[in-house]
Scaffold this motif. Structure first.
Motif, mmCIF file in Angstrom:
data_model
loop_
_atom_site.group_PDB
_atom_site.id
_atom_site.type_symbol
_atom_site.label_atom_id
_atom_site.label_comp_id
_atom_site.label_asym_id
_atom_site.label_seq_id
_atom_site.Cartn_x
_atom_site.Cartn_y
_atom_site.Cartn_z
ATOM 1 N N GLU A 1 0.859 -1.180 0.000
ATOM 2 C CA GLU A 1 0.000 0.000 0.000
ATOM 3 C C GLU A 1 0.896 1.231 0.000
ATOM 4 O O GLU A 1 1.926 1.245 0.670
ATOM 5 C CB GLU A 1 -0.887 0.025 1.243
ATOM 6 N N PHE A 2 0.494 2.245 -0.742
ATOM 7 C CA PHE A 2 1.258 3.477 -0.823
ATOM 8 C C PHE A 2 0.361 4.639 -0.432
ATOM 9 O O PHE A 2 -0.840 4.615 -0.683
ATOM 10 C CB PHE A 2 1.790 3.690 -2.246
ATOM 11 N N SER A 3 0.958 5.657 0.164
ATOM 12 C CA SER A 3 0.191 6.846 0.508
ATOM 13 C C SER A 3 1.036 8.081 0.240
ATOM 14 O O SER A 3 2.257 8.037 0.317
ATOM 15 C CB SER A 3 -0.241 6.817 1.979
ATOM 16 N N ALA A 4 0.372 9.162 -0.078
ATOM 17 C CA ALA A 4 1.036 10.449 -0.288
ATOM 18 C C ALA A 4 0.120 11.541 0.242
ATOM 19 O O ALA A 4 -1.092 11.500 0.041
ATOM 20 C CB ALA A 4 1.325 10.667 -1.765
ATOM 21 N N GLU A 5 0.704 12.479 0.949
ATOM 22 C CA GLU A 5 -0.053 13.590 1.512
ATOM 23 C C GLU A 5 0.684 14.885 1.217
ATOM 24 O O GLU A 5 1.913 14.925 1.267
ATOM 25 C CB GLU A 5 -0.187 13.438 3.028
ATOM 26 N N LEU A 6 -0.067 15.924 0.919
ATOM 27 C CA LEU A 6 0.505 17.238 0.691
ATOM 28 C C LEU A 6 -0.430 18.260 1.315
ATOM 29 O O LEU A 6 -1.647 18.223 1.075
ATOM 30 C CB LEU A 6 0.662 17.510 -0.808
ATOM 31 N N ALA A 7 0.113 19.147 2.121
ATOM 32 C CA ALA A 7 -0.703 20.180 2.761
ATOM 33 C C ALA A 7 0.064 21.494 2.740
ATOM 34 O O ALA A 7 1.283 21.513 2.898
ATOM 35 C CB ALA A 7 -1.035 19.784 4.198
ATOM 36 N N ALA A 8 -0.651 22.563 2.546
ATOM 37 C CA ALA A 8 -0.067 23.899 2.571
ATOM 38 C C ALA A 8 -1.015 24.806 3.346
ATOM 39 O O ALA A 8 -2.229 24.624 3.317
ATOM 40 C CB ALA A 8 0.139 24.427 1.158
ATOM 41 N N GLY A 9 -0.448 25.756 4.046
ATOM 42 C CA GLY A 9 -1.303 26.646 4.811
ATOM 43 C C GLY A 9 -0.595 27.919 5.217
ATOM 44 O O GLY A 9 0.607 28.081 5.018
ATOM 45 N N LEU A 10 -1.367 28.812 5.796
ATOM 46 C CA LEU A 10 -0.865 30.058 6.364
ATOM 47 C C LEU A 10 -1.154 30.039 7.846
ATOM 48 O O LEU A 10 -2.148 29.489 8.301
ATOM 49 C CB LEU A 10 -1.554 31.267 5.722
ATOM 50 N N GLU A 11 -0.269 30.674 8.597
ATOM 51 C CA GLU A 11 -0.420 30.702 10.044
ATOM 52 C C GLU A 11 -0.154 32.117 10.528
ATOM 53 O O GLU A 11 0.731 32.807 10.014
ATOM 54 C CB GLU A 11 0.591 29.740 10.670
ATOM 55 N N TYR A 12 -0.924 32.539 11.505
ATOM 56 C CA TYR A 12 -0.657 33.824 12.148
ATOM 57 C C TYR A 12 -0.388 33.565 13.617
ATOM 58 O O TYR A 12 -1.122 32.835 14.276
ATOM 59 C CB TYR A 12 -1.847 34.784 12.006
ATOM 60 N N ASP A 13 0.669 34.158 14.130
ATOM 61 C CA ASP A 13 1.000 34.045 15.554
ATOM 62 C C ASP A 13 1.132 35.455 16.094
ATOM 63 O O ASP A 13 1.873 36.278 15.545
ATOM 64 C CB ASP A 13 2.307 33.271 15.743
ATOM 65 N N SER A 14 0.421 35.755 17.171
ATOM 66 C CA SER A 14 0.424 37.111 17.713
ATOM 67 C C SER A 14 1.738 37.454 18.419
ATOM 68 O O SER A 14 2.060 38.632 18.575
ATOM 69 C CB SER A 14 -0.749 37.306 18.674
#
Length: 144
Positions: free
Chosen positions: A24-37
């Motif tokens: 079994e093979f898996s691939a994940e890709l995620a992108a995001g923006l983050e704000y830290d005060s």
């Protein structure tokens, strides 16, 4: 000049595909923006309320399977990258690799697991970990 690479490759491919294997093979890709005060941890910066934005990227690739029947294997790579807009001294990259091979017989389980992790902060090495862990076990009875 003749080379043995062609016949060796052919023999290897025949050996690999002649034995039934499940994978079994898996691939994940995620992108995001983050704000830290309060990105910075210095006392002056933490009370000033200065925040910052970062972009985050995550990628993961994994595979697992059985070959032959009593053997199980799995592997996974995970990468993480965070880049801050103003506080680039907190830019972080982390790479993690996990691998495991397990042999199961009727009463025993033998396993070998390996972990590699490397983290960089602001382009400088922050953490490196390499670990190989062997394990063996047995069941009390066959019904377990």
């Amino acid at each position: 000049m003749k080379t043995l690479l062609g016949p060796v490759q052919t023999a290897f491919m025949l050996a690999v595909f002649a034995v039934s294997a499940q994978a079994e093979f898996s691939a994940e890709l995620a992108a995001g923006l983050e704000y830290d005060s309060n990105v910075a941890v210095d006392s002056i910066d933490s009370t000033s309320g200065l925040g910052d934005w970062s972009r985050n990227l995550n990628v993961a690739l994994g595979a697992s399977g059985r070959w032959p029947a009593n053997w199980e294997w799995s592997g996974r790579y995970q990468g993480y990258d965070s880049q801050w807009q103003n506080y680039s001294q907190y830019d972080t990259q982390m790479h993690t690799g996990l691998g495991k091979v397990t042999y199961k017989s009727s009463h025993f389980i033998n396993e070998l697991a390996g972990v590699y992790a490397q983290a960089d902060v602001n382009g400088q090495a922050f953490l490196t970990m390499r670990r190989i862990s062997p394990a063996t076990g047995s069941f009390i009875g066959q019904q377990w």
